[in-house]
Each structure stands twice: as structure tokens, then as C-alpha cells.
Design a protein around this motif. Structure first.
Motif, PDB file in Angstrom:
ATOM      1  N   TYR A 139      14.709  -3.426 -14.019  1.00  0.00           N
ATOM      2  CA  TYR A 139      15.862  -2.784 -13.366  1.00  0.00           C
ATOM      3  C   TYR A 139      15.419  -2.063 -12.104  1.00  0.00           C
ATOM      4  N   ASP A 140      14.344  -1.270 -12.200  1.00  0.00           N
ATOM      5  CA  ASP A 140      13.883  -0.494 -11.049  1.00  0.00           C
ATOM      6  C   ASP A 140      13.444  -1.404  -9.902  1.00  0.00           C
ATOM      7  N   ASP A 141      12.733  -2.480 -10.222  1.00  0.00           N
ATOM      8  CA  ASP A 141      12.293  -3.403  -9.172  1.00  0.00           C
ATOM      9  C   ASP A 141      13.484  -3.938  -8.380  1.00  0.00           C
ATOM     10  N   THR A 142      14.496  -4.417  -9.097  1.00  0.00           N
ATOM     11  CA  THR A 142      15.663  -4.999  -8.421  1.00  0.00           C
ATOM     12  C   THR A 142      16.400  -3.951  -7.608  1.00  0.00           C
ATOM     13  N   ASN A 154      15.442   5.808 -11.696  1.00  0.00           N
ATOM     14  CA  ASN A 154      14.173   5.119 -11.540  1.00  0.00           C
ATOM     15  C   ASN A 154      13.108   5.842 -12.363  1.00  0.00           C
ATOM     16  N   ARG A 155      12.505   5.127 -13.305  1.00  0.00           N
ATOM     17  CA  ARG A 155      11.453   5.702 -14.149  1.00  0.00           C
ATOM     18  C   ARG A 155      10.081   5.089 -13.850  1.00  0.00           C
ATOM     19  N   SER A 156      10.049   3.962 -13.184  1.00  0.00           N
ATOM     20  CA  SER A 156       8.805   3.212 -13.031  1.00  0.00           C
ATOM     21  C   SER A 156       7.952   3.680 -11.859  1.00  0.00           C
ATOM     22  N   TYR A 157       8.564   4.290 -10.851  1.00  0.00           N
ATOM     23  CA  TYR A 157       7.851   4.652  -9.636  1.00  0.00           C
ATOM     24  C   TYR A 157       8.185   6.113  -9.304  1.00  0.00           C
ATOM     25  N   PRO A 158       7.525   7.070  -9.957  1.00  0.00           N
ATOM     26  CA  PRO A 158       7.857   8.486  -9.767  1.00  0.00           C
ATOM     27  C   PRO A 158       7.772   8.907  -8.302  1.00  0.00           C
ATOM     28  N   GLY A 159       8.819   9.570  -7.836  1.00  0.00           N
ATOM     29  CA  GLY A 159       8.840  10.071  -6.468  1.00  0.00           C
ATOM     30  C   GLY A 159       9.170   9.044  -5.412  1.00  0.00           C
ATOM     31  N   TYR A 160       9.477   7.799  -5.824  1.00  0.00           N
ATOM     32  CA  TYR A 160       9.769   6.747  -4.851  1.00  0.00           C
ATOM     33  C   TYR A 160      10.845   7.228  -3.873  1.00  0.00           C
ATOM     34  N   PRO A 161      10.684   6.973  -2.562  1.00  0.00           N
ATOM     35  CA  PRO A 161       9.718   6.072  -1.918  1.00  0.00           C
ATOM     36  C   PRO A 161       8.423   6.726  -1.448  1.00  0.00           C
ATOM     37  N   VAL A 162       8.245   8.023  -1.739  1.00  0.00           N
ATOM     38  CA  VAL A 162       7.038   8.703  -1.268  1.00  0.00           C
ATOM     39  C   VAL A 162       5.810   8.106  -1.952  1.00  0.00           C
ATOM     40  N   GLY A 163       4.875   7.644  -1.152  1.00  0.00           N
ATOM     41  CA  GLY A 163       3.632   7.093  -1.682  1.00  0.00           C
ATOM     42  C   GLY A 163       3.706   5.638  -2.090  1.00  0.00           C
ATOM     43  N   ALA A 202       7.298  -7.985 -10.452  1.00  0.00           N
ATOM     44  CA  ALA A 202       6.621  -8.396 -11.685  1.00  0.00           C
ATOM     45  C   ALA A 202       5.132  -8.615 -11.481  1.00  0.00           C
ATOM     46  N   ASP A 203       4.703  -8.913 -10.257  1.00  0.00           N
ATOM     47  CA  ASP A 203       3.281  -9.149 -10.007  1.00  0.00           C
ATOM     48  C   ASP A 203       2.480  -7.855  -9.967  1.00  0.00           C
ATOM     49  N   ASN A 204       3.171  -6.709 -10.000  1.00  0.00           N
ATOM     50  CA  ASN A 204       2.496  -5.430  -9.793  1.00  0.00           C
ATOM     51  C   ASN A 204       2.689  -4.486 -10.959  1.00  0.00           C
ATOM     52  N   ASP A 205       2.709  -5.017 -12.177  1.00  0.00           N
ATOM     53  CA  ASP A 205       2.919  -4.160 -13.334  1.00  0.00           C
ATOM     54  C   ASP A 205       1.774  -3.181 -13.560  1.00  0.00           C
ATOM     55  N   ASN A 206       0.610  -3.456 -12.984  1.00  0.00           N
ATOM     56  CA  ASN A 206      -0.526  -2.553 -13.162  1.00  0.00           C
ATOM     57  C   ASN A 206      -0.656  -1.551 -12.018  1.00  0.00           C
ATOM     58  N   HIS A 207       0.355  -1.548 -11.129  1.00  0.00           N
ATOM     59  CA  HIS A 207       0.243  -0.714  -9.922  1.00  0.00           C
ATOM     60  C   HIS A 207       0.094   0.760 -10.259  1.00  0.00           C
ATOM     61  N   ARG A 208       0.925   1.249 -11.177  1.00  0.00           N
ATOM     62  CA  ARG A 208       0.877   2.672 -11.481  1.00  0.00           C
ATOM     63  C   ARG A 208      -0.449   3.051 -12.123  1.00  0.00           C
ATOM     64  N   GLY A 209      -0.972   2.160 -13.002  1.00  0.00           N
ATOM     65  CA  GLY A 209      -2.248   2.455 -13.609  1.00  0.00           C
ATOM     66  C   GLY A 209      -3.355   2.530 -12.575  1.00  0.00           C
ATOM     67  N   ALA A 210      -3.293   1.625 -11.596  1.00  0.00           N
ATOM     68  CA  ALA A 210      -4.283   1.631 -10.525  1.00  0.00           C
ATOM     69  C   ALA A 210      -4.197   2.905  -9.715  1.00  0.00           C
ATOM     70  N   ARG A 211      -2.953   3.377  -9.458  1.00  0.00           N
ATOM     71  CA  ARG A 211      -2.781   4.627  -8.708  1.00  0.00           C
ATOM     72  C   ARG A 211      -3.368   5.807  -9.460  1.00  0.00           C
ATOM     73  N   ARG A 212      -3.154   5.824 -10.790  1.00  0.00           N
ATOM     74  CA  ARG A 212      -3.674   6.930 -11.583  1.00  0.00           C
ATOM     75  C   ARG A 212      -5.210   6.908 -11.584  1.00  0.00           C
ATOM     76  N   ARG A 213      -5.805   5.702 -11.714  1.00  0.00           N
ATOM     77  CA  ARG A 213      -7.254   5.603 -11.732  1.00  0.00           C
ATOM     78  C   ARG A 213      -7.852   6.028 -10.381  1.00  0.00           C
ATOM     79  N   ALA A 214      -7.140   5.624  -9.292  1.00  0.00           N
ATOM     80  CA  ALA A 214      -7.629   6.006  -7.958  1.00  0.00           C
ATOM     81  C   ALA A 214      -7.581   7.512  -7.759  1.00  0.00           C
TER      82      ALA A 214
END
Length: 310
Positions: A87-90, A280-289, A297-309
Motif C-alpha cells: 500500500y505504501d509503495d503505491t 504510511n508505516r513502511s518509510y518513517p518520516g517520508y519523504p525526509v531521507g 518490491a525490489d527494496n524490501d530490505n531498504h529500511r534494514g540497510a538504513r538501520r545498519r548504516a
């Protein structure tokens, strides 16, 4: 360009007009063909952001009444496993187009993500055409019924031209050239294709549960009944959902009417809300950052990568 002038403090096209109907007067000064992006941004971002968000939720819901669409969604498992993210992606990708324009840097990036996601599957052109119609006519119908004012002819035509250009950039073929012809396509398509299937029911149920999840648990049964109250008989039949009690249908419409009467007395909005949805629950603070390329769908690991970074 999307905007003729832009005030740095508000982001409003041409500054904030005076009076509750100031944005409407601004729209009437513009041409619905040449200036369709600016008109649509004002309508969706300043005049009716809440109505556009709610109506597009139901517009997407409506597309799941089509067996070929619901079968594809069921087969991918996306709405079963990650309904909130889908839902959030669309919602956010389409909001990027409204907020920044389809030929802007962020708009082009958003369309690239949309086309990449669709390109994985063999989707019938008429199904794509139909989904495009829902982005035009469902908000118009919703606002005519529940908005604080009706949309003007300029706003209706601008919405049509906006999404027609989006459709062209998505590679959708045979898009009708007039508002009336495209609406006739929508009505005829629904008459031919809306029918019950188990996939419709499954995807519709996942989506209904998603809507309910936005509210406290004790309210969720009432929320579900409220959704049933706003679905027309064709949708209820295609999903296999029960009709809400008449009293709840009437109460839902009265509540939305009361909201419209209240909003009618508010001052004109100073900031666009097109790309800011609190659901929107998938991208906290969107569009900031975030960039549009982070969605999809190709970026389901994006948030995890952001947290690790971090």
C-alpha cells in the motif's frame, strides 16, 4: 515547468491565495490542458488531500474486483505477506508524481520504479488501462459526494490529462483521448469483468484487514462494517462481502457530510499534503531521507540497510 512561481516558505504554487475559495480562483485562471500538473497538485495537495488519500484507498480496493488483477496479486503473495508496504509503495510513488510532476527528477525516478515492478509480469493492457481510470474517476466521484465542494470542470479535466500523461509514460497503449471516452471504457470494463472469485475475496480480505489495522483493536469490527457501508453493490458482490446495515450506511454518509461542512470553514491550506500520509508505516518520516528509488518490491530490505548504516 510544474510551477510558475514558488514561495520558499510555504511551497505553495504562486503563494497562498486569500479566502476559502482562493485556490479555486487560482485554478480557474489556469488552462486544464497546458497547466494540468499545477491544477492537479493544487486540488490533491492543497484543497482535498484527505479526500484524495481516502478515495485512492478505495480506488485500489476497487481494482481487486477484477479476477485477473486479484489472481496476479494472490500469486505474487505481496498482499498476503506485506500489505502495508505494498500500500505504501503505491501511495507514495503516485504522490511523488503529484507533488513534483511526472517529468521532474523525482517523478522520472518514481515512474522508473513503477515500470520496473510492472515489467516483471505479463499484465494485460486493458487491466492497466482500467487501473489508470480508477485514479481519475474514483476521487472525482468521492469528492462530488463527500468533499467540502464539488470539483470544477478545470479540475476534472486536469486530473484526466495528468493521469493520461502518466499512463503514456508507463507504456500503456490505447488511452482514450477524451474524459468522456475514458469514463465509458471504465464503466464497460466493470460491467464485463466484475465478478466473484476466491482470489478477489482473499485479496479483498487482506486489504480490509490492513484498513482495520490502522485503528485500535476494539474499533476494528466497526471499521470493517464502515468499509462495507462505503462499497457499492458491484464491489460487495465481487468480493463476497456482506452489505452493512442500512443504518450504518446512512450514518457513514452523514459523518462524511458533517466533516465536509466543517472543512468548508477552514482557511486555505498553506502546505501541500500530497506526499505526506500519516498511514504510511513502511518509510518513517517520508519523504525526509528517502528517494523514490528506495520504494518498491525490489527494496524490501531498504529500511534494514538504513538501520545498519546508522
Amino acid at each position: 515547468m510544474l510551477m510558475k512561481t514558488k514561495r520558499a516558505d510555504t511551497g505553495a504554487p504562486g503563494g497562498v491565495p486569500r479566502g476559502r475559495h482562493g485556490w479555486q480562483r487560482r485554478i480557474e485562471e489556469l488552462d486544464p490542458v497546458r497547466d494540468h500538473q499545477e491544477i492537479h497538485r493544487i486540488t490533491a495537495g492543497y484543497e482535498f488531500p484527505w479526500d484524495y488519500q481516502r478515495s485512492l484507498e478505495f480506488a485500489l480496493f476497487r481494482t481487486y474486483c477484477v479476477p485477473t488483477i486479484s489472481e496476479l496479486l494472490q500469486r505474487t503473495g505481496e498482499f498476503e505477506k506485506r500489505p502495508q508496504k505494498r500500500y505504501d509503495d503505491t501511495a507514495l510513488l503516485m504522490a511523488e508524481l503529484v507533488e513534483h510532476g511526472y517529468d521532474s527528477e523525482r517523478g522520472i525516478e518514481s515512474l522508473r520504479v513503477v515500470n520496473r515492478m510492472h515489467g516483471k509480469y505479463d499484465i494485460d493492457n486493458d487491466d492497466m488501462l482500467y487501473v489508470l481510470t480508477t485514479f481519475i474517476y474514483e476521487p472525482i466521484d468521492w469528492i462530488d459526494r463527500f468533499g467540502w465542494r464539488r470539483l470544477t470542470p478545470n479540475e476534472r479535466l486536469a486530473c484526466f490529462h495528468f493521469y493520461r500523461q502518466v499512463g503514456i509514460r508507463m507504456g500503456i497503449k490505447n488511452i482514450p483521448g477524451s474524459f468522456e471516452d475514458f469514463y465509458r471504457f471504465k464503466a464497460e470494463y466493470e460491467r464485463k469483468h466484475f465478478r466473484y472469485t476466491d482470489d478477489n475475496h482473499r485479496v479483498g480480505t487482506y486489504t480490509l484487514k490492513l484498513f482495520c489495522s490502522w485503528f485500535p483493536a476494539p474499533l476494528r469490527p466497526l471499521v470493517a462494517q464502515g468499509v462495507y457501508a462505503l462499497l457499492d453493490p458491484m464491489m460487495l458482490s465481487a468480493f463476497g462481502f456482506p452489505a452493512a446495515p442500512i443504518w450504518l450506511q446512512n450514518a457513514s454518509r452523514r459523518a462524511l457530510g458533517a466533516r465536509a461542512r466543517f472543512v468548508r470553514f477552514l482557511p486555505p491550506r498553506r502546505e501541500s499534503k500530497a506526499a505526506r500520509d500519516r498511514r504510511n508505516r513502511s518509510y518513517p518520516g517520508y519523504p525526509v531521507g528517502y528517494r523514490p528509488r528506495d520504494l518498491g518490491a525490489d527494496n524490501d530490505n531498504h529500511r534494514g540497510a538504513r538501520r545498519r548504516a546508522a
